[in-house]
Design a protein around this motif. Sequence first.
Motif, PDB file in Angstrom:
ATOM      1  N   GLU A  48       0.837  -1.212   0.000  1.00 49.50           N
ATOM      2  CA  GLU A  48       0.000   0.000   0.000  1.00 49.50           C
ATOM      3  C   GLU A  48       0.869   1.258   0.000  1.00 49.50           C
ATOM      4  O   GLU A  48       0.614   2.204  -0.757  1.00 49.50           O
ATOM      5  N   VAL A  49       1.898   1.260   0.838  1.00 49.66           N
ATOM      6  CA  VAL A  49       2.796   2.424   0.909  1.00 49.66           C
ATOM      7  C   VAL A  49       3.522   2.616  -0.411  1.00 49.66           C
ATOM      8  O   VAL A  49       3.613   3.737  -0.926  1.00 49.66           O
ATOM      9  N   ASP A  50       4.043   1.519  -0.989  1.00 52.03           N
ATOM     10  CA  ASP A  50       4.723   1.608  -2.273  1.00 52.03           C
ATOM     11  C   ASP A  50       3.784   2.123  -3.357  1.00 52.03           C
ATOM     12  O   ASP A  50       4.166   2.958  -4.198  1.00 52.03           O
ATOM     13  N   GLN A  54       4.354   5.558  -5.360  1.00 50.93           N
ATOM     14  CA  GLN A  54       4.517   5.574  -6.817  1.00 50.93           C
ATOM     15  C   GLN A  54       3.412   6.368  -7.497  1.00 50.93           C
ATOM     16  O   GLN A  54       3.654   7.066  -8.473  1.00 50.93           O
ATOM     17  N   ARG A  55       2.206   6.261  -6.984  1.00 52.36           N
ATOM     18  CA  ARG A  55       1.110   7.070  -7.549  1.00 52.36           C
ATOM     19  C   ARG A  55       1.431   8.560  -7.440  1.00 52.36           C
ATOM     20  O   ARG A  55       1.209   9.321  -8.355  1.00 52.36           O
ATOM     21  N   ALA A  70       3.380   2.424 -15.411  1.00 54.33           N
ATOM     22  CA  ALA A  70       3.942   2.334 -14.060  1.00 54.33           C
ATOM     23  C   ALA A  70       3.054   1.467 -13.177  1.00 54.33           C
ATOM     24  O   ALA A  70       3.541   0.669 -12.369  1.00 54.33           O
ATOM     25  N   ARG A  71       1.758   1.630 -13.350  1.00 56.32           N
ATOM     26  CA  ARG A  71       0.824   0.792 -12.581  1.00 56.32           C
ATOM     27  C   ARG A  71       1.001  -0.680 -12.939  1.00 56.32           C
ATOM     28  O   ARG A  71       0.951  -1.551 -12.073  1.00 56.32           O
ATOM     29  N   ALA A  72       1.175  -0.975 -14.208  1.00 57.04           N
ATOM     30  CA  ALA A  72       1.381  -2.367 -14.642  1.00 57.04           C
ATOM     31  C   ALA A  72       2.672  -2.916 -14.026  1.00 57.04           C
ATOM     32  O   ALA A  72       2.721  -4.064 -13.576  1.00 57.04           O
ATOM     33  N   ASP A  76       2.993  -5.954 -11.410  1.00 60.15           N
ATOM     34  CA  ASP A  76       3.904  -7.098 -11.575  1.00 60.15           C
ATOM     35  C   ASP A  76       4.783  -7.272 -10.333  1.00 60.15           C
ATOM     36  O   ASP A  76       5.034  -8.391  -9.886  1.00 60.15           O
ATOM     37  N   GLU A  77       5.256  -6.137  -9.782  1.00 57.49           N
ATOM     38  CA  GLU A  77       6.069  -6.201  -8.563  1.00 57.49           C
ATOM     39  C   GLU A  77       5.262  -6.783  -7.404  1.00 57.49           C
ATOM     40  O   GLU A  77       5.755  -7.598  -6.628  1.00 57.49           O
ATOM     41  N   ARG A  78       4.020  -6.336  -7.309  1.00 58.70           N
ATOM     42  CA  ARG A  78       3.156  -6.852  -6.240  1.00 58.70           C
ATOM     43  C   ARG A  78       2.915  -8.350  -6.391  1.00 58.70           C
ATOM     44  O   ARG A  78       2.930  -9.092  -5.414  1.00 58.70           O
TER      45      ARG A  78
END
Length: 189
Positions: A48-50, A54-55, A70-72, A76-78
Amino acid sequence: LSSGGAAPEAAEVAQQRFSALRLAAQQQALRGARLERRERQLEERRLEVDDLRQRHLLSAAVGPEAAVEARAARLDERRAAVADAEQRSVEDARARRLLLDGLRAEADECSAATRVVEELFGAVAASLALALESSAEHESEAERLRLESRRAALRQQEIETREMSLRFMEVAWERAVTQCRRDAAAAAA
């Protein structure tokens, strides 16, 4: 009797060990569940913090297309982070399951040892009862033999007394016969 007391104590110790192992396994399972829940919560908070960070950076720095990319990338990172957390959880669960299986096996061994000790205690108790019974029989037989020995000694004394009386009577008889012969010889002379 001292060995008879050791078997129940060993069985009691084995039972206490078994109970302690069962309690330790339950506590370990509870700790594992709490740890997994905390790890999931922590990972969710980090994500959530990340995401928020990033948002904020994307909305300030780039336009809508870059934000989607960036969201994609974040997604993927999540997914990778979730997969890693899932893998760690699976490995932790396996390790805990192995530990629990080991504790169960040890508890089963304690139970088996308890049963063996109880069986041995039963065998020793039965053997002791037979030995006591045999001892009582031997004691009564020994008492009977002592009584017979006393009776035989009394009979022997009685026989010896009769034999001595008989010898005295024979000697007295011989003297009386000798005296009668003397008296008869003196009267005839």
